[in-house]
Design a protein around this motif. Structure first.
Motif, PDB file in Angstrom:
ATOM      1  N   SER A   1       0.880  -1.346  -0.100  1.00  0.00           N
ATOM      2  CA  SER A   1       0.122   0.088   0.180  1.00  0.00           C
ATOM      3  C   SER A   1       0.922   1.221  -0.059  1.00  0.00           C
ATOM      4  CB  SER A   1      -0.882   0.198   1.074  1.00  0.00           C
ATOM      5  OG  SER A   1      -0.113   0.144   2.468  1.00  0.00           O
ATOM      6  N   GLY A   2       2.073   1.131   0.239  1.00  0.00           N
ATOM      7  CA  GLY A   2       2.922   2.379   0.534  1.00  0.00           C
ATOM      8  C   GLY A   2       3.102   2.836   1.906  1.00  0.00           C
ATOM      9  N   HIS A   3       2.379   2.451   2.810  1.00  0.00           N
ATOM     10  CA  HIS A   3       2.543   2.922   4.236  1.00  0.00           C
ATOM     11  C   HIS A   3       3.782   2.551   4.846  1.00  0.00           C
ATOM     12  CE1 HIS A   3      -1.917   3.037   3.980  1.00  0.00           C
ATOM     13  NE2 HIS A   3      -1.835   3.909   4.714  1.00  0.00           N
ATOM     14  N   LEU A   4       4.466   1.439   4.572  1.00  0.00           N
ATOM     15  CA  LEU A   4       5.718   1.262   5.343  1.00  0.00           C
ATOM     16  C   LEU A   4       6.964   2.062   4.683  1.00  0.00           C
ATOM     17  CD1 LEU A   4       5.553  -2.696   6.135  1.00  0.00           C
ATOM     18  CD2 LEU A   4       5.672  -0.751   7.784  1.00  0.00           C
ATOM     19  N   PRO A   5       6.794   2.141   3.475  1.00  0.00           N
ATOM     20  CA  PRO A   5       7.959   2.988   2.739  1.00  0.00           C
ATOM     21  C   PRO A   5       7.655   4.376   2.815  1.00  0.00           C
ATOM     22  CG  PRO A   5       7.062   1.633   1.114  1.00  0.00           C
ATOM     23  CD  PRO A   5       6.239   1.220   2.295  1.00  0.00           C
ATOM     24  N   HIS A   6       6.488   5.018   3.114  1.00  0.00           N
ATOM     25  CA  HIS A   6       6.204   6.457   3.487  1.00  0.00           C
ATOM     26  C   HIS A   6       5.650   6.789   4.829  1.00  0.00           C
ATOM     27  CE1 HIS A   6       7.013   6.965  -1.193  1.00  0.00           C
ATOM     28  NE2 HIS A   6       6.184   6.028  -1.148  1.00  0.00           N
ATOM     29  N   TYR A   7       5.198   5.880   5.576  1.00  0.00           N
ATOM     30  CA  TYR A   7       4.668   6.329   6.670  1.00  0.00           C
ATOM     31  C   TYR A   7       5.094   5.355   7.946  1.00  0.00           C
ATOM     32  CZ  TYR A   7       0.370   8.051   9.058  1.00  0.00           C
ATOM     33  OH  TYR A   7      -0.441   8.975   9.667  1.00  0.00           O
ATOM     34  N   ALA A   8       6.171   4.889   7.989  1.00  0.00           N
ATOM     35  CA  ALA A   8       6.400   3.917   8.855  1.00  0.00           C
ATOM     36  C   ALA A   8       6.658   4.648  10.160  1.00  0.00           C
ATOM     37  CB  ALA A   8       7.422   3.190   8.436  1.00  0.00           C
ATOM     38  N   ASP A   9       7.160   5.782  10.360  1.00  0.00           N
ATOM     39  CA  ASP A   9       7.425   6.550  11.592  1.00  0.00           C
ATOM     40  C   ASP A   9       6.091   6.709  12.443  1.00  0.00           C
ATOM     41  OD1 ASP A   9       9.994   6.806  10.776  1.00  0.00           O
ATOM     42  OD2 ASP A   9       9.966   8.734  10.429  1.00  0.00           O
ATOM     43  N   ASP A  10       4.872   6.505  11.766  1.00  0.00           N
ATOM     44  CA  ASP A  10       3.560   6.914  12.608  1.00  0.00           C
ATOM     45  C   ASP A  10       2.898   5.484  12.747  1.00  0.00           C
ATOM     46  OD1 ASP A  10       3.475   9.849  12.470  1.00  0.00           O
ATOM     47  OD2 ASP A  10       3.498   9.523  10.442  1.00  0.00           O
ATOM     48  N   MET A  11       3.544   4.273  12.550  1.00  0.00           N
ATOM     49  CA  MET A  11       2.997   3.036  12.705  1.00  0.00           C
ATOM     50  C   MET A  11       3.572   2.413  13.824  1.00  0.00           C
ATOM     51  SD  MET A  11       2.921   1.881   8.528  1.00  0.00           S
ATOM     52  CE  MET A  11       2.259   0.262   8.793  1.00  0.00           C
ATOM     53  N   PHE A  12       2.842   1.384  14.389  1.00  0.00           N
ATOM     54  CA  PHE A  12       3.351   0.671  15.493  1.00  0.00           C
ATOM     55  C   PHE A  12       4.317  -0.558  15.000  1.00  0.00           C
ATOM     56  CE2 PHE A  12      -0.104   2.502  18.022  1.00  0.00           C
ATOM     57  CZ  PHE A  12       0.418   2.699  19.165  1.00  0.00           C
ATOM     58  N   PRO A  13       5.146  -0.929  15.393  1.00  0.00           N
ATOM     59  CA  PRO A  13       6.140  -1.970  14.901  1.00  0.00           C
ATOM     60  C   PRO A  13       5.580  -3.093  14.590  1.00  0.00           C
ATOM     61  CG  PRO A  13       6.596  -1.272  17.273  1.00  0.00           C
ATOM     62  CD  PRO A  13       5.699  -0.447  16.839  1.00  0.00           C
ATOM     63  N   PRO A  14       6.004  -4.024  13.839  1.00  0.00           N
ATOM     64  CA  PRO A  14       5.586  -5.428  13.508  1.00  0.00           C
ATOM     65  C   PRO A  14       5.309  -6.195  14.472  1.00  0.00           C
ATOM     66  CG  PRO A  14       6.930  -4.595  11.909  1.00  0.00           C
ATOM     67  CD  PRO A  14       7.003  -3.609  12.902  1.00  0.00           C
ATOM     68  N   MET A  15       4.321  -7.057  14.698  1.00  0.00           N
ATOM     69  CA  MET A  15       4.374  -8.248  15.529  1.00  0.00           C
ATOM     70  C   MET A  15       4.590  -9.321  15.067  1.00  0.00           C
ATOM     71  SD  MET A  15       0.900  -7.057  17.621  1.00  0.00           S
ATOM     72  CE  MET A  15      -0.020  -6.616  15.991  1.00  0.00           C
ATOM     73  N   ALA A  16       5.519 -10.063  15.471  1.00  0.00           N
ATOM     74  CA  ALA A  16       6.136 -11.188  14.578  1.00  0.00           C
ATOM     75  C   ALA A  16       5.707 -12.691  15.424  1.00  0.00           C
ATOM     76  CB  ALA A  16       7.744 -11.404  14.567  1.00  0.00           C
ATOM     77  N   LEU A  17       4.832 -13.491  14.822  1.00  0.00           N
ATOM     78  CA  LEU A  17       4.375 -14.630  15.402  1.00  0.00           C
ATOM     79  C   LEU A  17       5.400 -15.843  14.838  1.00  0.00           C
ATOM     80  CD1 LEU A  17       0.568 -14.394  14.618  1.00  0.00           C
ATOM     81  CD2 LEU A  17       1.906 -13.663  16.682  1.00  0.00           C
ATOM     82  N   SER A  18       6.136 -15.505  13.784  1.00  0.00           N
ATOM     83  CA  SER A  18       7.000 -16.366  13.229  1.00  0.00           C
ATOM     84  C   SER A  18       7.874 -15.744  12.140  1.00  0.00           C
ATOM     85  CB  SER A  18       6.365 -17.790  12.654  1.00  0.00           C
ATOM     86  OG  SER A  18       5.800 -17.500  11.456  1.00  0.00           O
ATOM     87  N   GLU A  19       8.832 -16.309  11.612  1.00  0.00           N
ATOM     88  CA  GLU A  19       9.710 -15.696  10.516  1.00  0.00           C
ATOM     89  C   GLU A  19       8.832 -15.060   9.553  1.00  0.00           C
ATOM     90  OE1 GLU A  19      13.344 -17.479   9.296  1.00  0.00           O
ATOM     91  OE2 GLU A  19      14.073 -17.638  11.499  1.00  0.00           O
ATOM     92  N   SER A  20       7.853 -15.908   9.157  1.00  0.00           N
ATOM     93  CA  SER A  20       6.878 -15.639   8.177  1.00  0.00           C
ATOM     94  C   SER A  20       5.691 -15.053   8.317  1.00  0.00           C
ATOM     95  CB  SER A  20       6.642 -17.074   7.286  1.00  0.00           C
ATOM     96  OG  SER A  20       5.784 -17.819   8.134  1.00  0.00           O
ATOM     97  N   ASP A  21       5.233 -14.942   9.613  1.00  0.00           N
ATOM     98  CA  ASP A  21       3.860 -14.453   9.905  1.00  0.00           C
ATOM     99  C   ASP A  21       4.316 -12.957  11.027  1.00  0.00           C
ATOM    100  OD1 ASP A  21       2.183 -15.822   8.688  1.00  0.00           O
ATOM    101  OD2 ASP A  21       1.630 -16.959  10.403  1.00  0.00           O
ATOM    102  N   ARG A  22       4.526 -11.961   9.949  1.00  0.00           N
ATOM    103  CA  ARG A  22       4.669 -10.646  10.844  1.00  0.00           C
ATOM    104  C   ARG A  22       3.365 -10.030  10.410  1.00  0.00           C
ATOM    105  NH1 ARG A  22       9.998  -9.029  12.023  1.00  0.00           N
ATOM    106  NH2 ARG A  22       9.531  -6.845  11.073  1.00  0.00           N
ATOM    107  N   PHE A  23       2.680  -9.310  11.729  1.00  0.00           N
ATOM    108  CA  PHE A  23       1.492  -8.404  11.263  1.00  0.00           C
ATOM    109  C   PHE A  23       1.557  -7.185  11.867  1.00  0.00           C
ATOM    110  CE2 PHE A  23       0.325 -12.960  11.341  1.00  0.00           C
ATOM    111  CZ  PHE A  23      -0.704 -12.921  10.450  1.00  0.00           C
ATOM    112  N   VAL A  24       1.066  -6.280  11.563  1.00  0.00           N
ATOM    113  CA  VAL A  24       0.919  -4.776  11.614  1.00  0.00           C
ATOM    114  C   VAL A  24      -0.410  -4.221  12.098  1.00  0.00           C
ATOM    115  CG1 VAL A  24       1.475  -2.377  10.747  1.00  0.00           C
ATOM    116  CG2 VAL A  24       2.842  -4.528  10.224  1.00  0.00           C
ATOM    117  N   LEU A  25      -0.504  -3.586  13.292  1.00  0.00           N
ATOM    118  CA  LEU A  25      -1.832  -2.758  13.441  1.00  0.00           C
ATOM    119  C   LEU A  25      -2.126  -1.758  12.054  1.00  0.00           C
ATOM    120  CD1 LEU A  25      -1.524  -2.237  17.023  1.00  0.00           C
ATOM    121  CD2 LEU A  25      -3.160  -3.537  16.123  1.00  0.00           C
TER     122      LEU A  25
END
Length: 411
Positions: A68-92
């Motif tokens: 969506s472009g949020h991580l490249p352009h908006y990451a400073d305003d996002m909560f950090p990813p939550m890693a359930l495993s190496e392949s499963d990383r979730f973001v609020l």
């Protein structure tokens, strides 16, 4: 206007608890009742304007926000990813638009379905620094009245105008006027998508839409370089709080970027696949910022249709008010009874709590089948029970349509 934080405590609308965390307010029963009434109104308003409503989860895989472009352009305003495993990383999620893009992409689309209007009051999350948080006006957990319109190129301007009409109607019903209108444009730096053609097309559409509703540049609205979303320009409706600070409530944005990022398409009349344009719009913004403003602009005395308690019933002596209360609740009125204290003290208490209507029932009223109905402001009428209930039902009714000649501007 008063500070909404002070009124929010006094009227028991919301509460901030350190054990939950800053920027994460609790909506107490009275605040929740007012908010629910407003949310129901907004959903009904949108349905009347052709929106279909969805539910979407408040988080998603990291890949969605990279696309969506949020991580490249908006990451400073996002909560950090939550890693359930190496392949499963979730973001609020910081916004709902990627989920609504996924709604459009859930199946093939035809030009006959356009414009497709999708709406939701959904949660999103911003990693705000603690120093900027305050009351309901700046929070980390946001409940946004959001909507996205997927349309053909030749429908974009009309959809922007339609979004402005929805905003105008909602603001009139809620009882406030914006302080200013702004066309938020791209600024310098890597925050913004680097596609000059995209910005030119979007800005031209928004200017034409503003002209179509009678707003003139530098008279009714101003340009705001550096205030755009990272993916496109937007029209922002601004508010002033009790301290004179300006913030954005409602917005409408034209987006040529995200449909391409999610490879969205529809089949046109010639059988050719085409890319839709995405119009982002929020008629009333977040419920938190909206209520921060409504509490202040109404001094806590909300219009009757979304007042937390619409009717307080005050029995005198042993008067039986159960039948009247049940009949009022059967009309879906929000009713409370107050028994403790003198009648004058109870009336003063209801006034301090900004209750729109007070019904006093004593032995004489009960014998005559009447109610002494006091309106906020002091007017008192003794009415037959049926007439009192009819008046309450009418004056507490949710507005169906508010007609305004032009958008209200206070510059």
């Amino acid at each position: 206007m008063q500070d909404h934080r002070k009124l929010g405590r006094e009227l028991e609308l919301f509460h901030s608890d350190p054990i939950i965390g800053a920027g994460l307010p609790l909506w107490l029963p009275k605040g929740a009742a007012a908010r629910r009434a407003v949310e129901d109104y907004l959903l009904g308003l949108e349905r009347r304007h052709g929106y279909q409503h969805v539910y979407s989860p408040p988080l998603a895989k990291e890949e969605m926000y990279r696309r969506s472009g949020h991580l490249p352009h908006y990451a400073d305003d996002m909560f950090p990813p939550m890693a359930l495993s190496e392949s499963d990383r979730f973001v609020l999620r910081p916004s709902l638009c990627p989920h609504h893009a996924a709604v459009f992409a859930a199946r093939g689309r035809s030009y006959r379905e356009l414009p497709l209007r999708i709406g939701e009051i959904g949660g999103q999350y911003r990693a705000e620094r603690s120093g900027v948080l305050g009351g309901l006006s700046r929070v980390r957990a946001i409940s946004l009245n959001d909507g996205h319109v997927f349309c053909a190129e030749d429908q974009v301007e009309a959809e922007v105008v339609a979004a402005l009409e929805v905003m105008r109607e909602a603001h009139a019903a809620l009882g406030f006027e914006p302080s200013a209108w702004r066309l938020s444009l791209r600024g310098d730096g890597p925050k913004y998508v680097d596609d000059p053609g995209l910005w030119e097309r979007g800005t031209a559409v928004l200017r034409r839409a503003l002209e179509a509703v009678g707003l003139k540049r530098d008279v009714d609205y101003v340009d705001g370089p550096g205030e755009a979303a990272f993916y496109g320009p937007k029209i922002d409706i601004q508010l002033l709080d009790s301290a004179g600070r300006e913030s954005t409530l409602a917005t409408v944005q034209v987006d040529y970027y995200m449909p391409a990022r999610f490879d969205l398409s529809y089949v046109d009349a010639d059988g050719v696949r085409k890319r839709p344009v995405m119009v982002h719009r929020s008629a009333a913004g977040s419920m938190e910022r909206l209520f921060a403003h409504l509490i202040e602009v109404h001094d806590g005395a909300f219009p009757a249709w979304y007042a937390p308690v619409q009717l307080e019933v005050l029995p005198i002596g042993d008067a039986d008010v159960r039948d009247f209360v049940q009949r009022a609740r059967a009309l879906d009125l929000r009713v409370e009874e107050a028994h403790a204290g003198s009648l004058s003290a109870r009336i003063r208490g209801a006034s301090a709590r900004r209750v729109p209507f007070v019904a006093v029932i004593g032995a004489s009223e009960a014998a005559a089948g009447t109610v002494s109905l006091r309106s906020r402001g002091g007017a008192v009428d003794v009415l037959p029970v049926a007439d009192a209930l009819a008046r309450l039902e009418s004056q507490c009714a949710v507005p169906k349509r508010i007609t305004c000649a032009t958008p209200s501007i206070t510059m």
